[in-house]
Design a protein around this motif. Structure first.
Motif, PDB file in Angstrom:
ATOM      1  N   GLN A  12     -12.423   0.970  -0.855  1.00  0.00           N
ATOM      2  CA  GLN A  12     -13.465   2.159  -0.992  1.00  0.00           C
ATOM      3  C   GLN A  12     -12.737   2.852  -2.045  1.00  0.00           C
ATOM      4  O   GLN A  12     -13.132   3.593  -3.107  1.00  0.00           O
ATOM      5  CB  GLN A  12     -13.770   2.780   0.266  1.00  0.00           C
ATOM      6  N   GLU A  13     -11.367   3.127  -2.060  1.00  0.00           N
ATOM      7  CA  GLU A  13     -10.594   3.886  -2.914  1.00  0.00           C
ATOM      8  C   GLU A  13     -10.652   3.416  -4.393  1.00  0.00           C
ATOM      9  O   GLU A  13     -10.703   4.322  -5.332  1.00  0.00           O
ATOM     10  CB  GLU A  13      -9.055   3.904  -2.252  1.00  0.00           C
ATOM     11  N   TRP A  23     -20.554  -2.843   3.822  1.00  0.00           N
ATOM     12  CA  TRP A  23     -20.211  -1.779   2.616  1.00  0.00           C
ATOM     13  C   TRP A  23     -20.420  -2.458   1.396  1.00  0.00           C
ATOM     14  O   TRP A  23     -21.033  -1.981   0.505  1.00  0.00           O
ATOM     15  CB  TRP A  23     -18.680  -1.160   2.877  1.00  0.00           C
ATOM     16  N   SER A  78     -14.736  -5.476  10.417  1.00  0.00           N
ATOM     17  CA  SER A  78     -14.089  -4.086   9.708  1.00  0.00           C
ATOM     18  C   SER A  78     -15.243  -3.349   9.165  1.00  0.00           C
ATOM     19  O   SER A  78     -15.024  -2.009   8.649  1.00  0.00           O
ATOM     20  CB  SER A  78     -13.252  -4.285   8.671  1.00  0.00           C
ATOM     21  N   ASP A 105      -8.473  -5.390   9.868  1.00  0.00           N
ATOM     22  CA  ASP A 105      -9.322  -5.638   8.680  1.00  0.00           C
ATOM     23  C   ASP A 105      -8.539  -6.651   7.719  1.00  0.00           C
ATOM     24  O   ASP A 105      -7.608  -7.198   8.331  1.00  0.00           O
ATOM     25  CB  ASP A 105      -8.861  -4.046   8.078  1.00  0.00           C
ATOM     26  N   ASP A 117      -7.900  -4.208   2.004  1.00  0.00           N
ATOM     27  CA  ASP A 117      -8.641  -3.758   3.240  1.00  0.00           C
ATOM     28  C   ASP A 117      -9.737  -2.808   2.794  1.00  0.00           C
ATOM     29  O   ASP A 117      -9.604  -2.215   1.526  1.00  0.00           O
ATOM     30  CB  ASP A 117      -7.774  -3.067   4.501  1.00  0.00           C
ATOM     31  N   TYR A 164       1.078  -1.178  -0.091  1.00  0.00           N
ATOM     32  CA  TYR A 164      -0.040   0.022   0.135  1.00  0.00           C
ATOM     33  C   TYR A 164       0.832   1.240   0.105  1.00  0.00           C
ATOM     34  O   TYR A 164       0.401   2.319  -0.374  1.00  0.00           O
ATOM     35  CB  TYR A 164      -0.711   0.000   1.323  1.00  0.00           C
ATOM     36  N   PRO A 219     -10.589   0.617   3.469  1.00  0.00           N
ATOM     37  CA  PRO A 219     -10.147   1.680   3.111  1.00  0.00           C
ATOM     38  C   PRO A 219      -9.744   1.665   1.677  1.00  0.00           C
ATOM     39  O   PRO A 219     -10.317   2.556   0.636  1.00  0.00           O
ATOM     40  CB  PRO A 219      -9.225   2.351   3.877  1.00  0.00           C
ATOM     41  N   ARG A 220      -8.949   0.777   1.342  1.00  0.00           N
ATOM     42  CA  ARG A 220      -8.308   0.764  -0.095  1.00  0.00           C
ATOM     43  C   ARG A 220      -9.264   0.171  -1.075  1.00  0.00           C
ATOM     44  O   ARG A 220      -9.506   0.628  -2.308  1.00  0.00           O
ATOM     45  CB  ARG A 220      -7.067  -0.259  -0.212  1.00  0.00           C
TER      46      ARG A 220
END
Length: 474
Positions: A292-293, A323, A318, A465, A287, A257, A289-290
């Motif tokens: 979602q990115e 999501w 998580s 996560d 994970d 990352y 956040p990534r």
């Protein structure tokens, strides 16, 4: 440039014990840093690499986990049931919520009754065929149990290619027509490609659904150097190995990352989807956040392959499952029976934790032994197995499935998790073929799910996560 980006490294396949060699895994078909465990101390870190509906109309399923109470989880699930009905969704007995128009893709009531059929070509009698499900809001349907072929990469003993091809055929004939492989699984893509080519004529003659291949695009080294031309060349090489003009599903993995080029590379894959070389794009072991990115950048992700079981709840704790449900991303779960640790085989060994020799039997066993250690003590694992056995007996007694096993219950527990489309089983033989198919002949009740939740809530880990421990982030 291609060779160095995709070079096969035996240490990655066998041990996965160096941080850069992170890659995705599939579940071995039976074929803890949190310390207080009867397994002994563990310093092992094992790096490795629903249906269409607008998010606003999706029922918001929030899975309670970690140290939340069982009663809270039960209340939330009941709320979800009402929300789903109000939104025009069909709540299936399999635990899956789908729009009414898409309900044909999920297990029907006739499948769940388990009318017996005999498969004369595989020496097994099965009770149903494995149902299909659509991935996210895409165009690809896969079987709810997927064949995994990490086992062809090494670390799982010797095999004959003819046996591997026979295994693929036998599993396809009971509806398990989706095969998972990867560019880093040694000869796996090539062997799967042989099967695909051989079946192209057979399936037309027998009117069987053709095999669906899910492969991976894994990036470990020279991450700064990967460009658009390299991505296309590698995808074309995968098409050649798999003997396909278009890859049905490409699952993207990025090892580091700190090198923030994963969005760029994922967008290169998106361009190849638009060109017609890729049908759908998935991810693996990112994970939240990534993930979602990637989605925010416009990468049309329809699936995410992660480790998920009663022993590993990271996708749930998580918030990833919630999501994914809200954003049309289907989860594909590997590790659901933890290489047989969650099966009748280890039930009753209350004072006999896994020996060092047992834990090193295969690459899969090394991975899932580490997961079990992080989960908690051996006595807690036995409590979980005893609970699952009690549920399996209840399923037998009330006629839902007369031969239900601990492994079936472990798989149902995952399949009935919001946003989970399919489970992966690593295939080395046909020994558990009928058992894996019968997972789809019944569903767990809410009370049974709550019983498992209650035990799982006592766990020590794994913490964090998805894949953060394996990446060295925790």
């Amino acid at each position: 440039m291609i060779a160095r980006a995709t070079a096969f490294q035996p240490p990655i396949q066998a041990e996965r014990s160096s941080r850069p060699a992170v890659r995705t895994l599939s579940l071995s078909c039976r074929d803890g840093d949190e310390a207080d465990s009867m397994y002994g101390s563990s310093s092992t870190s094992v790096p490795s690499p629903q249906p269409q509906e607008s998010p606003s109309k999706r029922p918001q399923l929030v899975q309670q986990d970690s140290h939340s109470s069982s009663s809270s989880s039960s209340r939330r699930r009941r709320q979800v049931l009402g929300t789903a009905a109000a939104a025009g969704w069909t709540a299936l007995s399999s635990g899956l919520y789908v729009p009414t128009a898409a309900s044909a893709l999920a297990p029907s009531s006739s499948l769940l009754t388990g009318a017996a059929t005999t498969d004369t070509t595989t020496r097994t009698t099965t009770t149903t065929t494995v149902p299909q499900i659509q991935l996210g809001d895409g165009t690809l349907s896969v079987s709810r149990t997927i064949q995994g072929y990490w086992q062809l990469a090494g670390g799982h003993g010797r095999y004959k290619e003819s046996d591997a091809l026979a295994n693929m055929k036998a599993h396809c004939q009971v509806g398990m027509n989706t095969l998972d492989t990867a560019d880093i699984y040694g000869p796996s893509e090539r062997v799967v490609g042989q099967f695909v080519a051989a079946q192209s004529t057979t399936t037309n003659q027998q009117q069987q659904p053709p095999p669906v291949v899910c492969t991976k695009f894994c990036c470990f080294r020279f991450l700064f150097d990967i460009d658009r031309a390299e991505v296309k060349q590698r995808i074309l090489q995968q098409c050649e190995r798999l003997q396909l003009p278009k890859l049905p599903l490409v699952q993207f993995f990025w090892s580091d990352y700190e090198i923030k080029r994963y969005v760029d590379v994922a967008l290169y894959l998106t361009e190849l989807k638009e060109e017609g070389l890729i049908q759908e794009i998935g991810a693996t072991n990112f994970d939240l956040p990534r993930l979602q990115e990637l989605k925010k950048a416009g990468v049309p992700i329809v699936s995410h392959q992660v480790q998920l079981s009663a022993l590993d709840r990271r996708p749930v704790q998580s918030g990833m499952t919630d999501w994914c449900l809200a954003n049309n991303v289907s989860l594909i779960a590997f590790g659901t029976v933890a290489s047989g640790i969650l099966s009748n085989q280890y039930l009753g060994r209350r004072n006999e934790p896994l020996t060092d020799e047992e834990s090193r039997t295969t690459a899969s066993m090394r991975l899932y032994t580490a997961t079990a250690r992080r989960f908690g003590s051996w006595s807690l694992l036995q409590e979980l197995l005893e609970t699952m056995q009690m549920i399996a007996q209840q399923v037998q007694d009330d006629g839902r499935c007369q031969t239900a096993t601990v492994a079936n219950v472990a798989q149902r527990y995952v399949l009935q998790t919001p946003s989970v489309a399919s489970v992966l089983i690593g295939v080395r033989n046909q020994d558990h073929l009928a058992e894996n198919v019968q997972t789809h002949t019944f569903a767990l009740t809410q009370d049974e799910m709550d019983l498992i939740d209650k035990v799982v809530a006592k766990r020590s880990g794994p913490k964090g996560d998805v894949w953060q421990i394996e990446r060295g982030m925790i």
